[in-house]
Write a protein that holds these residues in place. Structure first.
Motif, PDB file in Angstrom:
ATOM      1  N   PRO A  86      14.053  47.090  29.754  1.00 38.59           N
ATOM      2  CA  PRO A  86      15.083  47.554  28.816  1.00 38.59           C
ATOM      3  C   PRO A  86      16.345  48.065  29.502  1.00 38.59           C
ATOM      4  O   PRO A  86      17.438  47.926  28.953  1.00 38.59           O
ATOM      5  CB  PRO A  86      14.391  48.709  28.078  1.00 38.59           C
ATOM      6  CG  PRO A  86      12.939  48.483  28.251  1.00 38.59           C
ATOM      7  CD  PRO A  86      12.765  47.764  29.558  1.00 38.59           C
ATOM      8  N   TYR A  87      16.207  48.643  30.712  1.00 38.48           N
ATOM      9  CA  TYR A  87      17.427  49.188  31.319  1.00 38.48           C
ATOM     10  C   TYR A  87      18.373  48.090  31.782  1.00 38.48           C
ATOM     11  O   TYR A  87      19.563  48.352  31.979  1.00 38.48           O
ATOM     12  CB  TYR A  87      17.117  50.172  32.448  1.00 38.48           C
ATOM     13  CG  TYR A  87      16.230  49.671  33.551  1.00 38.48           C
ATOM     14  CD1 TYR A  87      14.891  50.047  33.602  1.00 38.48           C
ATOM     15  CD2 TYR A  87      16.723  48.847  34.553  1.00 38.48           C
ATOM     16  CE1 TYR A  87      14.062  49.604  34.612  1.00 38.48           C
ATOM     17  CE2 TYR A  87      15.899  48.410  35.574  1.00 38.48           C
ATOM     18  CZ  TYR A  87      14.574  48.787  35.594  1.00 38.48           C
ATOM     19  OH  TYR A  87      13.759  48.347  36.601  1.00 38.48           O
TER      20      TYR A  87
ATOM     21  N   ALA B  13      18.893  45.277  29.870  1.00 36.36           N
ATOM     22  CA  ALA B  13      19.605  45.000  28.617  1.00 36.36           C
ATOM     23  C   ALA B  13      20.604  46.110  28.332  1.00 36.36           C
ATOM     24  O   ALA B  13      21.737  45.840  27.903  1.00 36.36           O
ATOM     25  CB  ALA B  13      18.599  44.872  27.469  1.00 36.36           C
ATOM     26  N   ALA B  14      20.204  47.359  28.599  1.00 34.72           N
ATOM     27  CA  ALA B  14      21.099  48.489  28.342  1.00 34.72           C
ATOM     28  C   ALA B  14      22.317  48.431  29.262  1.00 34.72           C
ATOM     29  O   ALA B  14      23.423  48.767  28.849  1.00 34.72           O
ATOM     30  CB  ALA B  14      20.354  49.811  28.524  1.00 34.72           C
ATOM     31  N   ALA B  15      22.106  47.987  30.509  1.00 34.21           N
ATOM     32  CA  ALA B  15      23.238  47.874  31.432  1.00 34.21           C
ATOM     33  C   ALA B  15      24.218  46.828  30.927  1.00 34.21           C
ATOM     34  O   ALA B  15      25.435  47.017  30.967  1.00 34.21           O
ATOM     35  CB  ALA B  15      22.739  47.506  32.832  1.00 34.21           C
ATOM     36  N   ARG B  16      23.684  45.712  30.414  1.00 33.32           N
ATOM     37  CA  ARG B  16      24.560  44.694  29.817  1.00 33.32           C
ATOM     38  C   ARG B  16      25.304  45.260  28.621  1.00 33.32           C
ATOM     39  O   ARG B  16      26.494  45.051  28.461  1.00 33.32           O
ATOM     40  CB  ARG B  16      23.724  43.502  29.349  1.00 33.32           C
ATOM     41  CG  ARG B  16      23.489  42.496  30.423  1.00 33.32           C
ATOM     42  CD  ARG B  16      23.100  41.160  29.779  1.00 33.32           C
ATOM     43  NE  ARG B  16      22.304  40.428  30.720  1.00 33.32           N
ATOM     44  CZ  ARG B  16      20.999  40.264  30.623  1.00 33.32           C
ATOM     45  NH1 ARG B  16      20.362  40.746  29.566  1.00 33.32           N
ATOM     46  NH2 ARG B  16      20.338  39.623  31.529  1.00 33.32           N
ATOM     47  N   ALA B  17      24.559  45.997  27.783  1.00 37.44           N
ATOM     48  CA  ALA B  17      25.182  46.554  26.581  1.00 37.44           C
ATOM     49  C   ALA B  17      26.292  47.525  26.951  1.00 37.44           C
ATOM     50  O   ALA B  17      27.259  47.680  26.207  1.00 37.44           O
ATOM     51  CB  ALA B  17      24.130  47.257  25.724  1.00 37.44           C
ATOM     52  N   SER B  18      26.167  48.191  28.101  1.00 31.25           N
ATOM     53  CA  SER B  18      27.203  49.139  28.489  1.00 31.25           C
ATOM     54  C   SER B  18      28.377  48.428  29.148  1.00 31.25           C
ATOM     55  O   SER B  18      29.293  49.087  29.630  1.00 31.25           O
ATOM     56  CB  SER B  18      26.626  50.196  29.431  1.00 31.25           C
ATOM     57  OG  SER B  18      26.469  49.646  30.719  1.00 31.25           O
ATOM     58  N   GLY B  19      28.352  47.099  29.167  1.00 28.87           N
ATOM     59  CA  GLY B  19      29.515  46.348  29.611  1.00 28.87           C
ATOM     60  C   GLY B  19      29.493  45.921  31.060  1.00 28.87           C
ATOM     61  O   GLY B  19      30.482  45.419  31.562  1.00 28.87           O
ATOM     62  N   ALA B  20      28.369  46.144  31.767  1.00 25.80           N
ATOM     63  CA  ALA B  20      28.313  45.743  33.173  1.00 25.80           C
ATOM     64  C   ALA B  20      28.371  44.223  33.278  1.00 25.80           C
ATOM     65  O   ALA B  20      27.635  43.526  32.575  1.00 25.80           O
ATOM     66  CB  ALA B  20      27.031  46.265  33.806  1.00 25.80           C
TER      67      ALA B  20
ATOM     68  N   PRO C 286      27.723  40.418  34.831  1.00 19.42           N
ATOM     69  CA  PRO C 286      26.439  39.881  35.328  1.00 19.42           C
ATOM     70  C   PRO C 286      26.161  40.211  36.793  1.00 19.42           C
ATOM     71  O   PRO C 286      25.026  40.572  37.143  1.00 19.42           O
ATOM     72  CB  PRO C 286      26.602  38.371  35.123  1.00 19.42           C
ATOM     73  CG  PRO C 286      27.557  38.252  33.990  1.00 19.42           C
ATOM     74  CD  PRO C 286      28.502  39.403  34.093  1.00 19.42           C
TER      75      PRO C 286
ATOM     76  N   LEU D 256      23.108  43.152  41.050  1.00 17.87           N
ATOM     77  CA  LEU D 256      23.177  43.843  42.332  1.00 17.87           C
ATOM     78  C   LEU D 256      22.960  45.351  42.205  1.00 17.87           C
ATOM     79  O   LEU D 256      22.309  45.959  43.042  1.00 17.87           O
ATOM     80  CB  LEU D 256      24.531  43.571  43.004  1.00 17.87           C
ATOM     81  CG  LEU D 256      24.744  42.126  43.435  1.00 17.87           C
ATOM     82  CD1 LEU D 256      26.133  41.935  44.010  1.00 17.87           C
ATOM     83  CD2 LEU D 256      23.694  41.728  44.470  1.00 17.87           C
ATOM     84  N   ARG D 257      23.513  45.953  41.167  1.00 18.92           N
ATOM     85  CA  ARG D 257      23.469  47.403  41.084  1.00 18.92           C
ATOM     86  C   ARG D 257      22.297  47.919  40.260  1.00 18.92           C
ATOM     87  O   ARG D 257      21.859  49.051  40.438  1.00 18.92           O
ATOM     88  CB  ARG D 257      24.783  47.937  40.522  1.00 18.92           C
ATOM     89  CG  ARG D 257      25.943  47.818  41.513  1.00 18.92           C
ATOM     90  CD  ARG D 257      27.292  47.892  40.826  1.00 18.92           C
ATOM     91  NE  ARG D 257      27.600  49.190  40.240  1.00 18.92           N
ATOM     92  CZ  ARG D 257      27.989  50.251  40.948  1.00 18.92           C
ATOM     93  NH1 ARG D 257      28.084  50.160  42.246  1.00 18.92           N
ATOM     94  NH2 ARG D 257      28.257  51.387  40.368  1.00 18.92           N
ATOM     95  N   HIS D 258      21.797  47.086  39.338  1.00 26.56           N
ATOM     96  CA  HIS D 258      20.693  47.558  38.502  1.00 26.56           C
ATOM     97  C   HIS D 258      19.360  46.917  38.865  1.00 26.56           C
ATOM     98  O   HIS D 258      18.354  47.598  38.988  1.00 26.56           O
ATOM     99  CB  HIS D 258      21.011  47.312  37.029  1.00 26.56           C
ATOM    100  CG  HIS D 258      22.052  48.229  36.488  1.00 26.56           C
ATOM    101  ND1 HIS D 258      21.765  49.454  35.942  1.00 26.56           N
ATOM    102  CD2 HIS D 258      23.398  48.116  36.443  1.00 26.56           C
ATOM    103  CE1 HIS D 258      22.876  50.067  35.578  1.00 26.56           C
ATOM    104  NE2 HIS D 258      23.886  49.264  35.869  1.00 26.56           N
TER     105      HIS D 258
END
Lengths: 339, 310
Positions: B202-203, B205-212, B214, B219-221
């Motif tokens: 889930p984190y 998907a949440a990172a994508r949702a926060s606008g990160a 690809p 690399l960071r998540h």
């Protein structure tokens, strides 16, 4: 008066700009990999300063509606038609790989259901906020650090220095939900999509998170789409209610009118299934279950579970029509209104 | 963190002691060393005098005491063959084994990890299937077959590289490639699996949702989380260096510890076998200790266990 089908003539709360909706969902159609429709043309409008409660049983399509608004449909699902407009700008072409034309996080942000699982276990709380602040606000490390501490204070995590250093596993679910809210605010969005944000929390935490969200909507003029199956939460936080059943909106109404007099038999059923202390009546759960997308009944999808089906309901699907300041898709309700 | 580190180190030292003690007795229990070391036709007097000379007539516990007190001071006994200190074997050959192992290990990471990452990110595409087919082939090919194939191709047929020996950098290429290619197949498969699991969390998907974007999501998540199981796997591969060393060093006549072990066992050279067991056990246990420590560095849930926060 609002234009379009998602509006409704209910008086808008103070500060709500109903003429310029922040978020417009227009006739959204979503299908799965087998081609079965999951959303059959969902239209909603949401203005700044307004909280819209999107309710329905599991599997009715409310989370998919939220995901479509974010441009983040789960793998296998595809947008087959319709339009998402954020502040008047259309976002038809976005998908999983294109990050919603830079909209995501900056104009529209998500508050997830399971906040702890939504945070990266190898990163500190502060890292999550600094990451968003640097990306969305273009701050340098020092400024972002300061802004992250301010956000933590805003969501009630004090002293912020302490929580910024902590890892998600060191915080309770309620605290992590505050962190998730702070993270959603890093891009100063106009719109928040909250998908069951309080379901995993105990009641006291739930009340605190709802209060925090209400304050944010009022102070920052945010538009909040609040997805939940809990009508008690809707009564607490929402200005308007939209009820979904089998991938369609079946009723929208101002929250007071909805609880006072629901128009759709499905809404009635949802309300009757809540235990009540003051009305000493039995809880009447809705009979049956939500049909699967591949096996929708003809006519009104709700008629097999309906308390007062008419012959016309079996072959004719009702459309949304104005009724008592809101909208309702029900033959029986229309007959009642015109009688 | 310090307590965690100390506990793990203590446990590693105890494990090493148990392992070498076990082997000490395993090599001696109910065995007439003199009979094994000398010719089968040797006279009883010769065998007896051999055993007396090397101290095998003493009780096992006395022998163990002498050996372990000596070992703690760096004296691991003497080779039957040339009467030199057994530790000299290690001193001579360890650098060669380290040279080959480190080159092979580096190659394994440089090939395996990026291949696994690429396969996971391009999951389900032709890139993924190509990488995974190559990995399956590499995984099922025994290292001595690959080694001989490489030797035939590059040394015998193309005559680009020397086939055996260890005197120049060119000599290192084929054995290190054998080692690295065999190992990278497993690493690629494991990296892909770890990455795919993390990408479904889930984190992410949440990172994508926060606008990160690809690249930042990967690399960071994803990578910092996928690194935790991959590092574990790499640590175990360090432990397996030994088994590979025995095979690869034999195929390419590389004068390292693996080759020494084979000849020491063949010669019944007890003290040398014993010191090599100590070295290999230290490798294995040291690798595990390193993994434990890296775990603490990579995973804050372990590092902060019992911490004061929250």
């Amino acid at each position: 008066m609002t234009s379009g089908r998602g509006g409704g003539a209910a008086p808008a709360p103070a500060g709500v700009d109903i003429l310029h909706p922040a978020l417009e969902l227009d006739d959204l159609r979503v299908a799965n990999a087998e081609g079965q429709a999951l959303l059959h043309g969902v239209s909603l409008q949401l203005a700044r300063g307004e909280v819209l409660g999107l309710v329905g049983e599991s599997g009715c399509g409310k989370s998919i509606t939220g995901a479509t608004a974010m441009g983040m449909l789960p793998p296998g699902l595809a947008l087959r038609g319709g339009n998402v407009r954020i502040a008047g700008e259309s976002l038809t072409a976005f998908n999983e790989t294109a990050p919603a034309n830079g909209m995501r996080g900056r104009h529209i942000a998500l508050i997830p259901q399971d906040a702890t699982a939504s945070l990266n276990p190898t990163r500190t709380i502060g890292w999550h906020l600094v990451d968003g602040l640097r990306r969305h606000r273009g701050l340098d490390a020092r400024e972002a650090g300061r802004a992250s501490r301010q956000l933590l204070s805003e969501v009630g995590l004090t002293p912020p220095e302490r929580w910024a250093r902590a890892y998600p596993h060191q915080l309770s679910g309620g605290m992590n939900q505050r962190v998730a809210i702070a993270r959603a605010l890093t891009g100063n969005p106009d719109i928040l999509i909250a998908d069951e944000p309080t379901t995993a929390l105990d009641v006291t935490m739930q009340a605190q998170v709802l209060e925090l969200l209400t304050n944010l909507v009022q102070s920052a003029g945010l538009a909040l789409l609040f997805i939940t199956h809990d009508l008690g939460v809707v009564a607490q936080i929402a200005d308007r209610v939209a009820v979904m059943y089998c991938g369609r909106i079946v009723e929208t109404a101002a929250v007071a009118a909805f609880f006072h007099r629901p128009r759709h038999p499905y809404s009635e059923g949802l309300l009757a299934s809540i235990p009540s202390l003051d009305r000493r009546q039995d809880v009447a759960p809705l009979p049956g279950t939500v049909p699967s997308p591949g096996a929708l009944p003809d006519g009104c999808a709700f008629h097999p579970r309906c308390s007062r089906p008419l012959p016309v309901c079996l072959g004719n699907r009702p459309h949304l029509n104005t009724a008592g300041g809101g909208l309702v898709a029900c033959h029986a309700a229309m007959e009642l209104a015109s009688a | 963190m310090t307590g965690y580190f100390l506990r793990r180190t203590l446990r590693a030292v105890i494990t090493l002691w148990v392992a070498v003690t076990f082997f000490f007795f395993l090599l001696r229990v109910d065995v007439n060393i003199g009979l094994l070391a000398l010719n089968m036709n040797a006279s009883q007097e010769a065998i007896d005098s051999f055993n007396t000379r090397w101290g095998f007539d003493k009780s096992l516990l006395d022998q163990y005491w002498l050996w372990i007190t000596g070992a703690l001071q760096g004296d691991f006994g003497y080779s039957f063959r040339d009467a030199r200190p057994a530790a000299d074997w290690v001193a001579e050959r360890l650098p060669k084994t380290l040279e080959l192992s480190l080159a092979g290990f580096a190659l394994m990471i440089v090939i395996g990890v990026p291949a696994g990452l690429a396969a996971a990110i391009r999951n389900g595409t032709a890139t993924d299937r190509t990488i995974m087919s190559l990995a399956a082939a590499g995984y099922s090919l025994p290292s001595f077959v690959l080694g001989l194939a490489l030797m035939y191709t590059f040394a015998v047929y193309l005559q680009l590289l020397p086939s055996t020996g260890s005197t120049s950098f060119a000599h290192l290429i084929l054995p290190a490639a054998t080692y690295g290619l065999t190992g990278s197949a497993g690493i690629a498969r494991f990296t892909r699996a770890a990455m795919l699991e993390v990408l479904g969390k889930p984190y992410i998907a949440a990172a994508r949702a926060s606008g990160a974007p690809p690249a930042a999501v990967v690399l960071r998540h994803a990578v910092p989380n996928a690194a935790i199981p991959v590092v574990t796997m790499l640590g175990f591969s360090v432990g397996q260096l030994v088994g590979h060393a025995v095979i690869v060093e034999t195929v390419f006549a590389w004068p390292g510890l693996g080759q020494a072990l084979i000849s020491a066992v063949a010669n019944r050279d007890l003290a040398v076998v014993q010191v090599l067991v100590v070295v290999f056990a230290t490798f294995m246990i040291g690798a595990n200790l390193l993994v434990d420590i890296l775990y603490g560095v990579l995973d804050p849930r372990i590092r902060t266990a019992g911490g004061a926060n929250g």
